[in-house]
Scaffold this motif. Structure first.
Motif, PDB file in Angstrom:
ATOM      1  N   VAL A  98      16.527   5.733   8.874  1.00 15.24           N
ATOM      2  CA  VAL A  98      16.033   6.094   7.552  1.00 15.24           C
ATOM      3  C   VAL A  98      15.938   7.609   7.475  1.00 15.24           C
ATOM      4  O   VAL A  98      15.150   8.217   8.190  1.00 15.24           O
ATOM      5  CB  VAL A  98      14.641   5.477   7.308  1.00 15.24           C
ATOM      6  CG1 VAL A  98      14.143   5.858   5.943  1.00 15.24           C
ATOM      7  CG2 VAL A  98      14.713   3.975   7.480  1.00 15.24           C
ATOM      8  N   GLY A  99      16.744   8.223   6.588  1.00 14.88           N
ATOM      9  CA  GLY A  99      16.731   9.677   6.493  1.00 14.88           C
ATOM     10  C   GLY A  99      16.116  10.185   5.210  1.00 14.88           C
ATOM     11  O   GLY A  99      15.841  11.364   5.058  1.00 14.88           O
ATOM     12  N   ASP A 100      15.886   9.288   4.280  1.00 14.07           N
ATOM     13  CA  ASP A 100      15.351   9.670   2.979  1.00 14.07           C
ATOM     14  C   ASP A 100      13.898  10.079   3.081  1.00 14.07           C
ATOM     15  O   ASP A 100      13.074   9.262   3.516  1.00 14.07           O
ATOM     16  CB  ASP A 100      15.453   8.440   2.074  1.00 14.07           C
ATOM     17  CG  ASP A 100      16.163   8.772   0.791  1.00 14.07           C
ATOM     18  OD1 ASP A 100      16.035   7.981  -0.151  1.00 14.07           O
ATOM     19  OD2 ASP A 100      16.822   9.835   0.749  1.00 14.07           O
ATOM     20  N   PRO A 101      13.541  11.284   2.679  1.00 11.30           N
ATOM     21  CA  PRO A 101      12.131  11.661   2.762  1.00 11.30           C
ATOM     22  C   PRO A 101      11.307  10.909   1.718  1.00 11.30           C
ATOM     23  O   PRO A 101      11.787  10.605   0.634  1.00 11.30           O
ATOM     24  CB  PRO A 101      12.138  13.162   2.474  1.00 11.30           C
ATOM     25  CG  PRO A 101      13.431  13.452   1.815  1.00 11.30           C
ATOM     26  CD  PRO A 101      14.388  12.389   2.197  1.00 11.30           C
ATOM     27  N   GLY A 102      10.089  10.585   2.081  1.00 12.48           N
ATOM     28  CA  GLY A 102       9.210   9.912   1.126  1.00 12.48           C
ATOM     29  C   GLY A 102       8.462   8.775   1.797  1.00 12.48           C
ATOM     30  O   GLY A 102       8.396   8.652   3.022  1.00 12.48           O
ATOM     31  N   LEU A 103       7.926   7.922   0.951  1.00 16.37           N
ATOM     32  CA  LEU A 103       7.126   6.789   1.440  1.00 16.37           C
ATOM     33  C   LEU A 103       8.025   5.577   1.626  1.00 16.37           C
ATOM     34  O   LEU A 103       8.810   5.238   0.757  1.00 16.37           O
ATOM     35  CB  LEU A 103       6.033   6.491   0.405  1.00 16.37           C
ATOM     36  CG  LEU A 103       4.916   5.549   0.833  1.00 16.37           C
ATOM     37  CD1 LEU A 103       4.081   6.194   1.916  1.00 16.37           C
ATOM     38  CD2 LEU A 103       4.035   5.230  -0.368  1.00 16.37           C
ATOM     39  N   HIS A 104       7.891   4.925   2.783  1.00 14.98           N
ATOM     40  CA  HIS A 104       8.708   3.739   3.047  1.00 14.98           C
ATOM     41  C   HIS A 104       7.839   2.611   3.577  1.00 14.98           C
ATOM     42  O   HIS A 104       6.720   2.843   4.032  1.00 14.98           O
ATOM     43  CB  HIS A 104       9.808   4.061   4.072  1.00 14.98           C
ATOM     44  CG  HIS A 104      10.806   5.050   3.575  1.00 14.98           C
ATOM     45  ND1 HIS A 104      11.994   4.676   2.973  1.00 14.98           N
ATOM     46  CD2 HIS A 104      10.798   6.397   3.590  1.00 14.98           C
ATOM     47  CE1 HIS A 104      12.664   5.764   2.639  1.00 14.98           C
ATOM     48  NE2 HIS A 104      11.966   6.825   3.000  1.00 14.98           N
ATOM     49  N   PHE A 105       8.385   1.405   3.542  1.00 15.38           N
ATOM     50  CA  PHE A 105       7.618   0.230   3.959  1.00 15.38           C
ATOM     51  C   PHE A 105       8.263  -0.450   5.144  1.00 15.38           C
ATOM     52  O   PHE A 105       9.464  -0.394   5.347  1.00 15.38           O
ATOM     53  CB  PHE A 105       7.487  -0.752   2.793  1.00 15.38           C
ATOM     54  CG  PHE A 105       6.724  -0.164   1.648  1.00 15.38           C
ATOM     55  CD1 PHE A 105       7.411   0.396   0.575  1.00 15.38           C
ATOM     56  CD2 PHE A 105       5.344  -0.131   1.649  1.00 15.38           C
ATOM     57  CE1 PHE A 105       6.713   0.949  -0.486  1.00 15.38           C
ATOM     58  CE2 PHE A 105       4.649   0.432   0.602  1.00 15.38           C
ATOM     59  CZ  PHE A 105       5.329   0.982  -0.479  1.00 15.38           C
ATOM     60  N   LYS A 106       7.410  -1.077   5.940  1.00 17.84           N
ATOM     61  CA  LYS A 106       7.907  -1.838   7.100  1.00 17.84           C
ATOM     62  C   LYS A 106       6.937  -2.971   7.366  1.00 17.84           C
ATOM     63  O   LYS A 106       5.855  -3.032   6.782  1.00 17.84           O
ATOM     64  CB  LYS A 106       7.996  -0.922   8.317  1.00 17.84           C
ATOM     65  CG  LYS A 106       6.624  -0.389   8.768  1.00 17.84           C
ATOM     66  CD  LYS A 106       6.758   0.440  10.040  1.00 17.84           C
ATOM     67  CE  LYS A 106       5.448   1.057  10.451  1.00 17.84           C
ATOM     68  NZ  LYS A 106       4.490   0.098  11.003  1.00 17.84           N
ATOM     69  N   LEU A 107       7.330  -3.836   8.273  1.00 20.38           N
ATOM     70  CA  LEU A 107       6.421  -4.903   8.658  1.00 20.38           C
ATOM     71  C   LEU A 107       5.306  -4.308   9.485  1.00 20.38           C
ATOM     72  O   LEU A 107       5.569  -3.579  10.429  1.00 20.38           O
ATOM     73  CB  LEU A 107       7.158  -5.967   9.479  1.00 20.38           C
ATOM     74  CG  LEU A 107       8.201  -6.780   8.722  1.00 20.38           C
ATOM     75  CD1 LEU A 107       8.897  -7.733   9.677  1.00 20.38           C
ATOM     76  CD2 LEU A 107       7.564  -7.561   7.586  1.00 20.38           C
TER      77      LEU A 107
END
Lengths: 310, 348
Positions: A45-54
């Motif tokens: 994942v290279g996109d800066p920002g908020l991301h979700f995961k388990l």
């Protein structure tokens, strides 16, 4: 306190924890590999920002996206012409494939030590394959005309076949070949510093000093030589002037004497006897004085009339 | 109530029903605490809501780590906690020093050069050693690149600057580096460094590279000075010799002229004297020729008339008196020559 307020607070807290465990923030300088139970899952994942995961099951592993620097520790190494020098290189690299990077090198510490091995080794190879001059110069530019006054000062730059940049380029290619499957890309490698080893530096200084002293000696002897020449010139000119003056003066005197003699001869020559008569009379008059003791015979012409009136 | 139950050993334990009715201070009530808490939260939120950007900076705003906008100087607002601000100086000129550090900026900066010889000692193209101190002045032109493209940007920049300077110096002779090549080294390294900076995507622009002290290494310095001294010595020796020459030769020429003039004077004197004497003689001779005998006699007697009275001692001797023993009274002569009056010799 009411029990269901506590329950509500408890539920809110739990929700918060769950939320924080299922999100992660990727910064502008980061890239992330999600691992599930230790195994990488999905694409980086290279996109800066908020991301979700388990939550809990999946972990976010962070890697640098930026250009990174490798700075080798300075090392002593010999060149092809057996000169020992300190070489300090730096390199620029980047994690291009975080997955491979993660699999092969695990983390940056591993990467740094691998890079140390690879880059140090390639540098040593390069330095040992070329003369020192090749590592110092990068082009065959001729030296600017520096105003020089003696031949000793003329410095000629040795010509090179390869040059600093080309050699660094070779090291880069070799290193890139060895890091291809590590998920990193080496972008640039350059010589930061080259210096002589201490003992060699002393010799180099001695050589520089001797060079300068030679030039100084040349100047001094030039000065002395020129001064001696001018001194000689001075003596020569002095004698020339004096002797010429003497000659001219003597010529003039001689000519005058000759002319005077001619005049006298011409004048007195008409009657030499009369001249000697006149001149003798003058001499008598000048010679005698009160101290002269004079003996006169009575038959002298002067006393003629003393004996007789006739 | 207490009176209903029988007294027991645990009587001192307060009844739970009584606790509830224990007197509390008036201000410790839920509503007040709630208001205070809310106020605190509001203050913190407000503090995180606005930010100030100084005139020489720009602000980079990140939301959840992602760059969302760039703000100009002034007062701005952002979402609290979620958004973060990084400040980048874009108008200010930054500098990196090599081979020395300015320890106290002021009208006269103080340099501490001793500790940084590693940065300043370098090899020249003729494999000699020179000591070069320099400054790189630069500005940030792309704040995003400046912040996010390169890690350890300042360190990398310093490494690059050193590498570039050494490359440029390494192509020149030590004499060039120390004397005529300074400007060229500065401009060439500026150009090369800018190319490299662009290649490395650093978002900065090189304003200027300024060389400071460029000298030979300390142990070698005296011999460089010696060369200058020797040059001056040479010039001095030559000038002294020329001065000597100029002192002697013009005077000699003057004296030569004088000698010649003296000779000319002599010549004139001689010739004029001769001519004078000759003319005089000729005049007398012409007169004499008219009456030679009488003139001769006259001249003779006139001379005797003048001469004889001058004589100190006169002896007249008759020829018939026979010979006289030639006696030369040296004593008497000595007396003549001295102060004693002359004694007359033999008299008859």
């Amino acid at each position: 306190m009411k029990p269901d307020l506590m329950v509500k607070a408890g539920i809110a807290l739990l929700a918060l924890i769950l939320l924080s465990a299922s999100t992660y923030v990727v910064g502008e300088t980061q890239q992330v590999i999600i691992t599930q139970l230790g195994e990488p899952k999905g694409n980086p994942v290279g996109d800066p920002g908020l991301h979700f995961k388990l939550p809990f099951i999946q972990t976010a592993n962070f890697f640098e996206k930026r250009f990174l620097e490798w700075d080798g520790s300075p090392n002593q190494m010999p060149t092809k012409d057996k000169r020992f020098i300190w070489v300090d290189m730096y390199a620029r690299w980047r994690i291009t494939d975080p997955l491979k990077f993660f699999q092969r090198l695990r983390d940056e510490r591993g990467a740094q030590s691998r890079l140390d091995d690879i880059l140090d080794g390639e540098t040593r190879n390069a330095v040992a394959s070329y003369d020192l001059i090749e590592l110092v110069r990068s082009s065959n530019r001729p030296p600017d005309s520096v105003p020089i006054e003696t031949e000793e000062e003329r410095i000629v730059l040795e010509e090179i076949a390869k040059g600093r940049r080309a050699i660094a380029g070779d090291v880069l290619l070799a290193a890139q070949g060895r890091t291809v499957d590590l998920g990193i890309e080496i972008l640039d490698i350059r010589l930061k510093r080259i210096n002589y080893v201490d003992e060699v530096q002393q010799d180099v200084f001695a050589r520089m000093i001797a060079e300068r002293q030679r030039i100084a000696e040349r100047f001094r002897s030039e000065g002395q030589g020129e001064a001696a020449r001018i001194q000689g010139e001075r003596q020569r000119d002095l004698q020339r002037i004096q002797s010429e003056a003497y000659r001219t003066a003597q010529e003039l005197r001689g000519k005058a004497d000759a002319e005077a003699t001619a005049i006298y001869a011409d004048a007195y020559g008409r009657d030499a006897e009369f001249y000697s008569f006149i001149k003798s009379l003058e001499t008598y008059e000048r010679t005698v004085d009160a101290k002269t003791f004079f003996v006169l015979g009575t038959d002298s012409d002067l006393l003629r009339y003393m004996r007789a009136p006739k | 109530m207490n009176g209903d139950r029988p007294q027991g050993p645990l009587d001192w334990v307060p009844d739970i029903r009584d606790i509830r009715r224990v007197q509390r201070p008036r201000w410790v009530n839920p509503r007040f605490l709630g208001i205070a808490a809310l106020a605190l939260v509001a203050i913190v939120l407000l503090a995180n809501l606005s930010f100030q950007i100084r005139p020489e900076e720009v602000g980079i705003v990140l939301r959840f780590g992602r760059h969302v906008r760039t703000t100009e100087p002034g007062l701005h607002f952002k979402l609290p906690f979620v958004e973060q601000v990084l400040r980048v100086p874009v108008q200010r000129q930054l500098k990196e020093e090599f081979g020395f550090r300015t320890t106290e900026p002021g009208i006269r900066s103080q340099y501490a050069a001793n500790a940084f010889t590693n940065e300043s000692v370098m090899l020249t193209g003729d494999l000699n050693v020179a000591v070069v101190e320099w400054v790189v002045q630069y500005r940030v032109t792309d704040p995003y690149m400046y912040l996010f493209k390169v890690r350890g940007l300042t360190e990398t920049f310093r490494s690059m600057s050193e590498a570039v300077m050494r490359e440029v110096v390494g192509d020149r002779t030590v004499t060039e580096v120390l004397t005529v090549g300074r400007q060229e080294i500065a401009t060439t390294s500026e150009r090369l460094l800018q190319d490299l900076v662009n290649q490395y995507e650093m978002g900065i622009v090189i304003d200027q590279i300024v060389l400071q002290d460029v000298t030979p290494p300390d142990p070698v310095k005296p011999s460089w000075d010696e060369v200058n001294q020797a040059q001056q010595q040479r010039d001095r020796l030559i000038n002294e010799a020329r001065a000597e020459y100029n002192k002697v030769i013009p005077r000699a020429k003057g004296e030569a002229g004088q000698a010649i003039l003296q000779a000319e004077g002599y010549a004139l004197e001689r010739v004029n004297g001769a001519q004078g004497d000759a003319t005089r003689f000729k005049a007398v001779y012409d007169a004499y020729r008219r009456a030679p005998d009488v003139t001769r006699r006259r001249l003779y007697l006139e001379t005797m008339q003048r001469v004889l009275p001058q004589l100190g001692a006169k002896v007249f001797m008759d020829q018939g008196t026979g010979t006289v023993i030639p006696l030369l009274p040296l004593e008497g002569l000595r007396g003549l020559l001295g102060d004693t009056p002359p004694k007359p010799g033999g008299q008859r």
